[in-house]
Design a protein around this motif. Structure first.
Motif, PDB file in Angstrom:
ATOM      1  N   TYR A  12       0.785  -1.254   0.000  1.00  0.00           N
ATOM      2  CA  TYR A  12       0.144   0.113  -0.033  1.00  0.00           C
ATOM      3  C   TYR A  12       0.770   1.169   0.084  1.00  0.00           C
ATOM      4  O   TYR A  12       1.555   1.512   0.973  1.00  0.00           O
ATOM      5  N   GLY A  13       0.775   1.966  -1.067  1.00  0.00           N
ATOM      6  CA  GLY A  13       1.595   3.224  -1.205  1.00  0.00           C
ATOM      7  C   GLY A  13       3.075   2.993  -0.790  1.00  0.00           C
ATOM      8  O   GLY A  13       3.752   3.964  -0.390  1.00  0.00           O
ATOM      9  N   LEU A  14       3.643   2.009  -0.957  1.00  0.00           N
ATOM     10  CA  LEU A  14       4.865   1.551  -0.604  1.00  0.00           C
ATOM     11  C   LEU A  14       5.868   2.265  -1.554  1.00  0.00           C
ATOM     12  O   LEU A  14       6.115   2.188  -3.041  1.00  0.00           O
ATOM     13  N   SER A  15       6.979   3.077  -0.987  1.00  0.00           N
ATOM     14  CA  SER A  15       7.941   3.425  -1.585  1.00  0.00           C
ATOM     15  C   SER A  15       9.448   3.070  -1.012  1.00  0.00           C
ATOM     16  O   SER A  15       9.198   3.248   0.382  1.00  0.00           O
ATOM     17  N   VAL A  16      10.426   2.835  -1.607  1.00  0.00           N
ATOM     18  CA  VAL A  16      11.707   2.510  -0.844  1.00  0.00           C
ATOM     19  C   VAL A  16      12.625   3.472  -1.547  1.00  0.00           C
ATOM     20  O   VAL A  16      12.613   3.832  -2.694  1.00  0.00           O
ATOM     21  N   HIS A  17      13.826   3.486  -0.605  1.00  0.00           N
ATOM     22  CA  HIS A  17      14.733   4.304  -0.713  1.00  0.00           C
ATOM     23  C   HIS A  17      16.036   3.177  -1.367  1.00  0.00           C
ATOM     24  O   HIS A  17      16.261   2.450  -0.347  1.00  0.00           O
ATOM     25  N   GLN A  18      16.349   3.059  -2.498  1.00  0.00           N
ATOM     26  CA  GLN A  18      17.578   2.160  -2.744  1.00  0.00           C
ATOM     27  C   GLN A  18      18.615   2.857  -3.121  1.00  0.00           C
ATOM     28  O   GLN A  18      19.330   2.007  -4.008  1.00  0.00           O
ATOM     29  N   ALA A  19      19.101   4.015  -2.657  1.00  0.00           N
ATOM     30  CA  ALA A  19      20.201   4.559  -2.960  1.00  0.00           C
ATOM     31  C   ALA A  19      21.765   3.772  -2.958  1.00  0.00           C
ATOM     32  O   ALA A  19      22.538   3.769  -3.592  1.00  0.00           O
ATOM     33  N   ALA A  20      21.710   2.855  -1.830  1.00  0.00           N
ATOM     34  CA  ALA A  20      22.720   2.067  -1.563  1.00  0.00           C
ATOM     35  C   ALA A  20      22.988   1.097  -2.714  1.00  0.00           C
ATOM     36  O   ALA A  20      24.110   0.637  -3.054  1.00  0.00           O
ATOM     37  N   LEU A  21      22.098   0.810  -3.597  1.00  0.00           N
ATOM     38  CA  LEU A  21      22.066  -0.084  -4.627  1.00  0.00           C
ATOM     39  C   LEU A  21      22.355   0.439  -5.899  1.00  0.00           C
ATOM     40  O   LEU A  21      23.132   0.018  -6.682  1.00  0.00           O
ATOM     41  N   THR A  22      21.464   1.569  -6.004  1.00  0.00           N
ATOM     42  CA  THR A  22      21.349   2.129  -7.480  1.00  0.00           C
ATOM     43  C   THR A  22      22.042   3.637  -7.557  1.00  0.00           C
ATOM     44  O   THR A  22      22.267   4.030  -8.509  1.00  0.00           O
ATOM     45  N   GLY A  23      22.344   4.126  -6.438  1.00  0.00           N
ATOM     46  CA  GLY A  23      22.616   5.522  -6.346  1.00  0.00           C
ATOM     47  C   GLY A  23      21.654   6.526  -6.324  1.00  0.00           C
ATOM     48  O   GLY A  23      21.950   7.575  -6.322  1.00  0.00           O
ATOM     49  N   GLU A  24      20.484   6.067  -6.774  1.00  0.00           N
ATOM     50  CA  GLU A  24      19.469   7.001  -7.017  1.00  0.00           C
ATOM     51  C   GLU A  24      18.901   7.527  -5.647  1.00  0.00           C
ATOM     52  O   GLU A  24      18.535   6.542  -4.780  1.00  0.00           O
ATOM     53  N   SER A  25      18.809   8.735  -5.811  1.00  0.00           N
ATOM     54  CA  SER A  25      18.405   9.318  -4.314  1.00  0.00           C
ATOM     55  C   SER A  25      16.796   9.443  -3.891  1.00  0.00           C
ATOM     56  O   SER A  25      16.334   9.324  -2.892  1.00  0.00           O
ATOM     57  N   ALA A  26      16.103   9.374  -5.308  1.00  0.00           N
ATOM     58  CA  ALA A  26      14.696   9.492  -5.031  1.00  0.00           C
ATOM     59  C   ALA A  26      14.141   8.322  -4.528  1.00  0.00           C
ATOM     60  O   ALA A  26      14.552   7.466  -5.116  1.00  0.00           O
ATOM     61  N   PRO A  27      12.898   8.341  -3.629  1.00  0.00           N
ATOM     62  CA  PRO A  27      12.561   7.051  -3.345  1.00  0.00           C
ATOM     63  C   PRO A  27      11.599   6.253  -4.505  1.00  0.00           C
ATOM     64  O   PRO A  27      11.268   7.120  -5.537  1.00  0.00           O
ATOM     65  N   VAL A  28      11.653   4.962  -4.632  1.00  0.00           N
ATOM     66  CA  VAL A  28      10.973   4.390  -5.948  1.00  0.00           C
ATOM     67  C   VAL A  28       9.808   3.655  -5.358  1.00  0.00           C
ATOM     68  O   VAL A  28       9.714   3.034  -4.450  1.00  0.00           O
ATOM     69  N   ALA A  29       8.729   3.739  -6.004  1.00  0.00           N
ATOM     70  CA  ALA A  29       7.493   3.211  -5.957  1.00  0.00           C
ATOM     71  C   ALA A  29       7.524   1.707  -6.073  1.00  0.00           C
ATOM     72  O   ALA A  29       8.166   1.126  -7.169  1.00  0.00           O
ATOM     73  N   ALA A  66      -3.956   0.674   5.288  1.00  0.00           N
ATOM     74  CA  ALA A  66      -2.514   0.758   4.913  1.00  0.00           C
ATOM     75  C   ALA A  66      -1.694  -0.242   5.625  1.00  0.00           C
ATOM     76  O   ALA A  66      -0.313  -0.358   5.445  1.00  0.00           O
ATOM     77  N   ASP A  67      -2.375  -0.915   6.622  1.00  0.00           N
ATOM     78  CA  ASP A  67      -1.473  -2.021   7.205  1.00  0.00           C
ATOM     79  C   ASP A  67      -0.364  -1.617   8.189  1.00  0.00           C
ATOM     80  O   ASP A  67       0.644  -2.180   8.509  1.00  0.00           O
ATOM     81  N   LEU A  68      -0.385  -0.265   8.639  1.00  0.00           N
ATOM     82  CA  LEU A  68       0.395   0.438   9.315  1.00  0.00           C
ATOM     83  C   LEU A  68       0.716  -0.282  10.631  1.00  0.00           C
ATOM     84  O   LEU A  68       0.015  -0.730  11.146  1.00  0.00           O
ATOM     85  N   PRO A  69       2.266  -0.630  10.959  1.00  0.00           N
ATOM     86  CA  PRO A  69       2.364  -1.489  12.209  1.00  0.00           C
ATOM     87  C   PRO A  69       1.881  -0.631  13.324  1.00  0.00           C
ATOM     88  O   PRO A  69       1.353  -1.297  14.356  1.00  0.00           O
ATOM     89  N   THR A  70       2.069   0.499  13.501  1.00  0.00           N
ATOM     90  CA  THR A  70       1.716   1.448  14.878  1.00  0.00           C
ATOM     91  C   THR A  70       1.346   2.741  14.312  1.00  0.00           C
ATOM     92  O   THR A  70       1.717   3.213  13.127  1.00  0.00           O
ATOM     93  N   PRO A  71       0.203   3.493  14.699  1.00  0.00           N
ATOM     94  CA  PRO A  71      -0.251   4.737  14.352  1.00  0.00           C
ATOM     95  C   PRO A  71       0.786   5.593  14.673  1.00  0.00           C
ATOM     96  O   PRO A  71       1.604   5.490  15.533  1.00  0.00           O
TER      97      PRO A  71
END
Ligand code: ATP
Ligand code: MG
Length: 871
Positions: free
Chosen positions: A176-193, A388-393
């Motif tokens: 749900y609305g998941l975006s991840v930061h994968q700069a360590a892998l790709t060097g790209e600083s913007a979050p990826v959906a 959104a299945d959030l673990p904690t509010p």
């Protein structure tokens, strides 16, 4: 069994095929299901696949550390000098050099080994966990459980939430609305959906571009997901690409000072032998026979104990800090950098305030009480949380739910949600409109500006509403805006593009109490020469008010709204940052840019933050600090983890850093200035005398004594004055210091030569080589002891202190200097007893030298260079 045993699961699942495998294919391949593994299966797989650790994180063995310390530049240069000596058959020199190398390597490797072990234990205390779904028995319902990341196995079903590290390579089952930061892998600083849906066809951007896959080394920025683990440990993409090391950091304050100085010294060392040879050849007509002497001079110049002292100082400081204050330093050089911090950036929420907001009021567009506004806010909080299945509010949502009437909420039925995102500063829930079939209501809540630009209001009305919100914020309240929109019902997903043309409903204001220790801690930081800047996602007025209430003076021009940051160049931003106290409405990238700008203008920057929105800044600062209850990725990115979210702990950590940094700086000053003095005297004497002023073996023996004595600096307690300012060691200042004090030291040596000449009745008597060598040997050790005592602290500091380790080491040096020439050991080194008259005269030279040292030191301190000191 079609289990994951055959081949690499990464290749099998994420792998080479042009299109991503479907969920079903993945589950089948991994012999798992959406309900996760049973405990027995997990245990069996743990044995088969091993722990989920990256190869780079494994502990280095003792021999490996030893070999590693041989690669240290000082050691390399020493070894080269040893080889040169061996090549000209100067075996004594070669042996002594080898001994020096061996001693320093053993000391360093054992120190590092101990430090590594205690660091690993400390890191274990702040280890990250993963949430897995596991079942006790085949037929049982799955239970979500936190386990250490190492225990995750292929086939495990895990949950991801904002702030989580992706613990392994995973295939999404739901998101749900998941975006991840994968700069360590790709060097790209913007979050990826990322999304779970099966797609056909190859993804753009290679494997890492696959929306269904998340990879170890990335972190969740927003949204939630459930996923199945396809590869762990060294089989992950991250391990394959980097050995698990991740991106290189920019050079830190430690690298810039201690490393910078090391390299300057190494250049000097390499220049010295050819220089000595040339001068001797040109002026005295000596040939290659001076080579061992030239080599010994270069060795004498080397602070070969520097790596040992640095490791010992830092490791001792770090373990004391952990034991006494629960502050964990994850990377040793970070302790040095803490001592050098002169600007500390803080986030507001949870650092200056308690992050326990309570709803104060709900008000409609007219500023009157509006209970329905609170109801809409609660509907939004409840359904984003549910869907959104959030673990904690988060704290704001929790406060709103606490204040709302539960029965009101039950009237609504949610269908979709777009969870909160710190860049958009909005959260949206979609509910079925009560009593109207075929209609959906979008409920949007978020930061005032973010909501108002999406509302259908006139420009004047928007201005009026912004002013109304600012008025609330000025009272120190946090303000959320709420808006709604009715839309025809639909099955298609809702996206941020749907948040448009909203009807403004009103504001909810919340009160967040100030953290009780913050005011005192901020005052202490100011007294210690650390400038504090607040970098927050919140409203400028709310932040400025919190600062004023805590006693930080905030002028009207020292509040900056971060959207203005975008229009500034790096230099302009650095200028602006110098004046500004509060940066409000920062996105995660703004926080990082501001930290970088401050660094580029010469500051050593610490950043304290606990949220997903602080992650880029934690990485960009010289030193990232996170409290232990921060989100996992913040803790992972931080260099220092505090036991509690309490600003006083920072002060302790900074003091410990200054303590270690101060000792390292004192060691460098003392060693380098006396080494330089000796070298100057040796070169001068070499030209004046018909023989070598000191035999190579004597130079080296004396050097060994100095080194041993100077280890005491690792255990010294610096003077309080050192702890009052950032301990920033600038190579240029250090060089100025050692040039000045080195020259003074050389003058003392030359005066000793005069004394020796006088004692021995006339310059001709100086032909007595052994007496000259002995006289100088004694004088050298005594001046060294004197320098250790006098340059350790200021004049005021020297008074009323117990001798301490450095005192005892200086005493030992004195005894060695006086006794060795008269002992049997002396004749081994080519030394001989001295005439009695020499001692009172030497005493007089030393007294004069001490007086000169004190005078020079006072002058130096008055010039403001002092015990160096931030800007
Ligand atoms: N759950 C939420 N729903 C809607 N809006 C929110 C929510 N949480 C925060 N906001 C809004 O977004 C703004 C930015 O939030 P963010 O988490 O980036 O920073 P912050 O918590 O306000 O401050 P700090 O950076 O000091 O921690 C908040 O000031 C608030 O207006
Ligand atoms: Mg925060």
């Amino acid at each position: 069994m079609p289990g994951p045993g055959s081949g690499s699961p990464v290749d099998a699942v994420a792998g080479r095929a042009t299109s991503a495998p479907t969920v079903l294919q993945v589950l089948r391949r991994l012999d798992s299901g959406p309900r996760g593994l049973t405990e027995a299966q997990a245990e069996e797989r743990a044995v088969r696949f091993g722990a989920n650790t990256l190869p780079a994180r494994c502990e280095a063995s003792w021999p490996r550390l030893f070999v590693h310390s041989l690669r240290d530049p000082f050691t390399t240069v020493l070894l080269c000098l040893g080889l040169v000596s061996a090549a000209v058959a100067s075996w004594g020199t070669a042996c002594v050099i080898l001994l020096l190398v061996a001693v320093s390597c053993v000391l360093r490797a054992s120190g590092e080994h101990r430090a590594d072990r205690s660091m690993a234990a400390l890191r274990g205390l702040v280890a990250t966990t993963a949430t897995v779904l596991r079942r006790a028995e085949e037929g049982d319902a799955p239970v979500a459980r936190e386990i250490p990341v190492e225990e995750v196995v292929p086939g495990d079903v895990i949950r991801l939430g904002p702030g989580d590290l992706v613990p392994a390579d995973v295939r999404l089952l739901r998101a749900y609305g998941l975006s991840v930061h994968q700069a360590a892998l790709t060097g790209e600083s913007a979050p990826v959906a990322k999304a779970a849906a099966d797609t056909t066809g190859a993804a753009y951007g290679g494997v890492f571009g696959r929306p269904q896959m998340c990879f170890q080394g990335s972190s969740v920025v927003s949204g939630t997901g459930t996923a199945i683990v396809v590869a762990t440990g060294r089989r992950t993409r991250f391990a394959a690409a980097h050995g698990g090391l991740g991106a290189q950091r920019e050079p830190s304050a430690f690298d810039r000072s201690v490393h910078g100085i090391s390299w300057i010294l190494i250049r000097f060392m390499l220049l010295t032998p050819p220089l000595v040879l040339m001068v001797n050849a040109a002026l005295r007509g000596r040939g290659l026979e001076t080579l061992p002497f030239a080599v010994a001079v270069a060795v004498g110049l080397t602070p070969e104990m520097l790596p040992v002292i640095v490791t010992t100082c830092l490791a001792r400081g770090a373990s004391l800090l952990a034991r006494a204050h629960g502050v964990i330093v994850k990377r040793l050089p970070a302790l040095h950098d803490l001592g050098a911090v002169d600007v500390l950036c803080l986030d507001k929420t949870g650092t200056l305030t308690k992050d326990r907001p309570v709803v104060d009021r709900a008000l409609g567009p007219d500023g009157e009480d509006g209970p329905e506004v609170l109801r809409w806010a609660a509907v939004n909080a409840w359904w984003t949380l549910q869907l959104a299945d959030l673990p904690t509010p988060d704290a704001l949502d929790e406060a709103i739910l606490d204040a709302a009437d539960e029965d009101d909420l039950m009237a609504y039925d949610g269908t979709a949600a777009i969870p909160f995102d710190p860049v958009r500063r909005l959260a949206t829930a979609v509910v079925r409109t009560p009593g109207r079939l075929g209609s959906h209501t979008l409920v949007v809540k978020g930061a005032v500006e973010a909501v108002l630009v999406r509302c259908a209001v006139t420009e004047d009305e928007r201005e009026r509403l912004l002013a109304l919100a600012a008025h609330q914020a000025d009272a120190g309240l946090r303000v959320l805006a709420v808006a709604t929109a009715e839309r025809p019902a639909r099955v298609r997903d809702y996206t941020p593009a749907d948040e448009r043309g909203l009807t403004f409903q009103g504001f909810v204001t919340l009160r967040d109490a100030l953290a009780p220790t913050a005011a005192d801690a901020l005052k202490v930081l100011a007294d210690r020469g650390v400038a504090v800047k607040i970098l927050t996602g919140d409203h400028p007025k709310t932040a400025a008010r919190a600062c004023r209430d805590l006693g930080i003076p905030v002028a009207s021009d020292s509040v900056f709204t971060a959207d203005r940051v975008d229009g500034l160049s790096d230099t302009e931003l650095a200028h602006a940052a110098a004046r500004t106290v509060v940066f409000a409405r920062c996105t995660p990238e703004h926080k990082a840019r501001i930290a970088t700008a401050l660094r580029s203008s010469g500051h050593t920057v610490g950043f304290l933050g606990d949220g997903v929105n602080d992650l880029p800044a934690l990485r960009a600062a010289d030193i990232g600090i996170a409290p232990r209850d921060a989100v996992a990725i913040a803790r992972e990115a931080a260099d220092v983890v505090l036991a509690e979210k309490d600003l006083t702990a920072i002060d302790r950590a900074i003091t410990a850093g200054r303590h270690s940094g101060g000792n390292i700086a004192t060691y460098l000053r003392v060693t380098l200035s006396s080494n330089l003095g000796n070298v100057i005297a040796m070169l001068t004497a070499g030209l004046l005398l018909p023989f070598l002023p000191m035999l190579p073996v004597q130079v080296l023996a004396q050097n060994l004594c100095f080194d041993a004595a100077q280890l005491a600096f690792a255990y010294d307690r610096p003077h309080k004055a050192v702890l009052r300012r950032p301990t920033r060691l600038r190579p240029r200042d250090l060089l100025r210091f050692i040039a000045g004090f080195g020259a003074l030291n050389a003058v003392a040596d030359l005066a000793t030569f005069a004394v020796l000449a006088f004692t021995l009745h006339g310059p001709d008597a100086l032909d007595d080589e052994a007496v000259f060598h002995s006289g100088w040997f004694t004088e050298n050790l005594l001046t060294q002891a004197l320098v250790m005592l006098l340059l350790r602290t200021g004049r005021r500091g020297a008074e009323g202190r117990t001798p301490g380790t450095v005192g005892w080491a200086a005493a030992a040096l004195t005894v060695v200097g006086l006794l060795v020439p008269v002992s049997p050991l002396g004749s081994f080194f080519g030394l001989t007893p001295l005439p009695v008259l020499y001692y009172p005269l030497l005493g007089a030279v030393l007294a004069l030298y001490a007086a000169a040292l004190m005078a020079a030191r006072t002058r130096y301190e008055r010039l403001g260079a002092g015990l160096r000191v931030g800007p």
